[in-house]
Design a protein around this motif. Structure first.
Motif, short mmCIF file in Angstrom:
data_model
loop_
_atom_site.label_atom_id
_atom_site.label_comp_id
_atom_site.label_asym_id
_atom_site.label_seq_id
_atom_site.Cartn_x
_atom_site.Cartn_y
_atom_site.Cartn_z
N LEU A 47 0.82 -1.21 0.00
CA LEU A 47 0.00 0.00 0.00
C LEU A 47 0.86 1.26 0.00
O LEU A 47 0.56 2.23 -0.70
N PHE A 48 1.92 1.24 0.77
CA PHE A 48 2.83 2.38 0.85
C PHE A 48 4.09 2.01 0.07
O PHE A 48 5.06 1.51 0.61
N VAL A 49 4.05 2.30 -1.22
CA VAL A 49 5.00 1.76 -2.18
C VAL A 49 6.44 2.25 -2.04
O VAL A 49 7.32 1.70 -2.68
N LYS A 50 6.71 3.25 -1.24
CA LYS A 50 8.09 3.67 -1.05
C LYS A 50 8.85 2.50 -0.44
O LYS A 50 8.43 1.93 0.55
N ARG A 51 9.97 2.17 -1.01
CA ARG A 51 10.68 0.96 -0.61
C ARG A 51 11.00 0.91 0.88
O ARG A 51 10.61 -0.01 1.58
N ARG A 52 11.76 1.88 1.37
CA ARG A 52 12.17 1.83 2.77
C ARG A 52 10.99 2.05 3.72
O ARG A 52 10.84 1.36 4.71
N LEU A 56 9.87 -0.85 6.35
CA LEU A 56 9.91 -0.60 7.80
C LEU A 56 8.50 -0.54 8.39
O LEU A 56 8.25 -1.06 9.48
N GLY A 57 7.59 0.10 7.66
CA GLY A 57 6.21 0.17 8.13
C GLY A 57 5.54 -1.19 8.18
O GLY A 57 4.77 -1.49 9.09
N GLY A 58 5.83 -2.02 7.19
CA GLY A 58 5.28 -3.38 7.18
C GLY A 58 5.77 -4.20 8.36
O GLY A 58 5.01 -4.92 8.99
N ILE A 59 7.05 -4.05 8.67
CA ILE A 59 7.62 -4.74 9.84
C ILE A 59 6.98 -4.23 11.11
O ILE A 59 6.58 -5.00 11.98
N PHE A 60 6.85 -2.89 11.22
CA PHE A 60 6.22 -2.31 12.41
C PHE A 60 4.77 -2.76 12.53
O PHE A 60 4.32 -3.11 13.62
N SER A 61 4.04 -2.77 11.41
CA SER A 61 2.65 -3.20 11.42
C SER A 61 2.54 -4.65 11.89
O SER A 61 1.67 -4.99 12.70
N PHE A 62 3.42 -5.51 11.40
CA PHE A 62 3.43 -6.91 11.82
C PHE A 62 3.67 -7.01 13.33
O PHE A 62 2.94 -7.70 14.04
#
Length: 98
Positions: A47-52, A56-62
Motif C-alpha cells: 500500500l505504501f510503495v516507497k521501498r524503505r 519498515l512500516g510493514g515490519i512495524f505493522s506486523f
C-alpha cells in the motif's frame, strides 16, 4: 518522473478497524492476530510503495499486530498522514521560488 501515490484514507481506517476487531473477543481475538499480523505487514508494504517506508512500516505493522494489547495503534492511518505530509513537503520544494 515517478508519481507519489497516496492510498485512500478510508481504506487505511478500514484496515485499522480490522486490526482492532481482536478486542471484540478477548481470548479468541489474540488468535486472530496470528493470522492478521503477517497479512497486515504485507498489505502495508504494497500500500505504501516507497521501498524503505513500506518495508519498515510493514515490519512495524506486523510487530504491532502480533504483540498483545497494541492493536489500538492506528498504524495505517499514522502512515497515511506521514506520507501525505511528505508529498506536500516535496510539492512545496519543487515550486519555483519568487
Amino acid at each position: 518522473m515517478k508519481r507519489n501515490r497516496l492510498p485512500n484514507i478510508y481504506l487505511c481506517i478500514l484496515l485499522v478497524l480490522i486490526g482492532m476487531t481482536s478486542y471484540l473477543l478477548p481470548v479468541i481475538g489474540e488468535t486472530e492476530d496470528i493470522v492478521w499480523a503477517p497479512v497486515s505487514g504485507i498489505i502495508f508494504y504494497f500500500l505504501f510503495v516507497k521501498r524503505r517506508f513500506g518495508m519498515l512500516g510493514g515490519i512495524f505493522s506486523f510487530l504491532e499486530e502480533i504483540s498483545p494489547g497494541l492493536d489500538f495503534i492506528p498504524t495505517f492511518t499514522i502512515a497515511w498522514f506521514i506520507r501525505k505530509h511528505g508529498i506536500e513537503k516535496n510539492a512545496e520544494a519543487s515550486l519555483p521560488s519568487k
